[in-house]
Scaffold this active site. Structure first.
Site, PDB file in Angstrom:
ATOM      1  N   HIS A 192       2.722   2.546   0.108  1.00 19.30           N
ATOM      2  CA  HIS A 192       1.888   3.746   0.072  1.00 19.30           C
ATOM      3  C   HIS A 192       1.036   3.791  -1.185  1.00 19.30           C
ATOM      4  O   HIS A 192       1.275   3.050  -2.133  1.00 19.30           O
ATOM      5  CB  HIS A 192       2.737   5.018   0.197  1.00 19.30           C
ATOM      6  CG  HIS A 192       3.719   5.234  -0.921  1.00 19.30           C
ATOM      7  ND1 HIS A 192       3.351   5.743  -2.150  1.00 19.30           N
ATOM      8  CD2 HIS A 192       5.052   5.032  -0.977  1.00 19.30           C
ATOM      9  CE1 HIS A 192       4.421   5.847  -2.915  1.00 19.30           C
ATOM     10  NE2 HIS A 192       5.463   5.410  -2.234  1.00 19.30           N
ATOM     11  N   CYS A 198       9.931   2.166  -2.974  1.00 17.76           N
ATOM     12  CA  CYS A 198       8.732   1.888  -2.185  1.00 17.76           C
ATOM     13  C   CYS A 198       7.774   0.999  -2.972  1.00 17.76           C
ATOM     14  O   CYS A 198       7.858   0.882  -4.191  1.00 17.76           O
ATOM     15  CB  CYS A 198       8.018   3.184  -1.808  1.00 17.76           C
ATOM     16  SG  CYS A 198       8.869   4.113  -0.517  1.00 17.76           S
TER      17      CYS A 198
END
Length: 179
Positions: free
Chosen positions: A58, A74
């Site tokens: 992301h 992440c």
């Protein structure tokens, strides 16, 4: 990003990965979700099929974090880069996140306790299975079944009896970072 027909890198992006205490999921995964997001997750999200938790690629509203080990696992990218990548990949696209021979972004092992998850747990499970100690699923989750086998391995190797996977345990398993 690699052109699979010619096996050449066609795109390269700087990223931020997970902290040593919350490492990124390393291995080969598949994009299973996509979305246009906002706030701290930047402008785009691409979810991965990691068996031990919710992880993805992301953007970020903290561009100065790129290049560091700062996330909760992440893969962070600059918003303009994640927007570019988002247009190029679809559902089912394979994603290979590599971190060396033991799947680490940093040159040290975490101390592991029951409840931990991650690629390092997966690697210990695999090693224990190879040595005949573990018959559970290779899922990257340090649960009760694995705990019993860690203690058995420790007893069999005259190590301090504890469920913790520490430097003493890694040495007995003959695991060294970046051998």
């Amino acid at each position: 990003m690699i052109d699979q027909l010619n096996n050449k890198i066609i795109k390269n992006y700087p990223i931020a990965g997970g902290k040593p205490t919350t490492p990124s999921p390393l291995g080969t995964f598949t994009i299973i979700s996509k979305g246009e997001w906002s706030a701290g997750f930047g402008t785009r999200w691409m979810g991965l099929n990691v068996p031990w938790g919710r992880y993805g690629i992301h953007g970020t509203n903290k561009p100065l974090s790129i290049g560091g080990h700062v996330s909760l696992g992440c893969i962070r990218m600059l918003n303009m880069d994640v927007e570019d990548l988002y247009k190029l990949v679809g559902y089912g696209t394979p994603v290979c996140i590599y971190g060396g021979p033991y799947n680490m972004f940093v040159n040290e092992f975490r101390v592991l306790d029951p409840g931990n998850t991650g690629s390092d747990v997966y690697e210990v499970q695999r090693r224990l299975k190879d040595k005949g100690y573990y018959s559970g699923p290779l899922d990257g989750r340090y649960g009760e079944g694995m705990k019993a086998q860690v203690i058995k391995f420790r007893k069999d190797n005259n190590l301090k009896i504890t469920h913790t996977i520490d430097k003493e345990f890694y040495n007995a398993m003959q695991m060294k970072p970046f051998e």
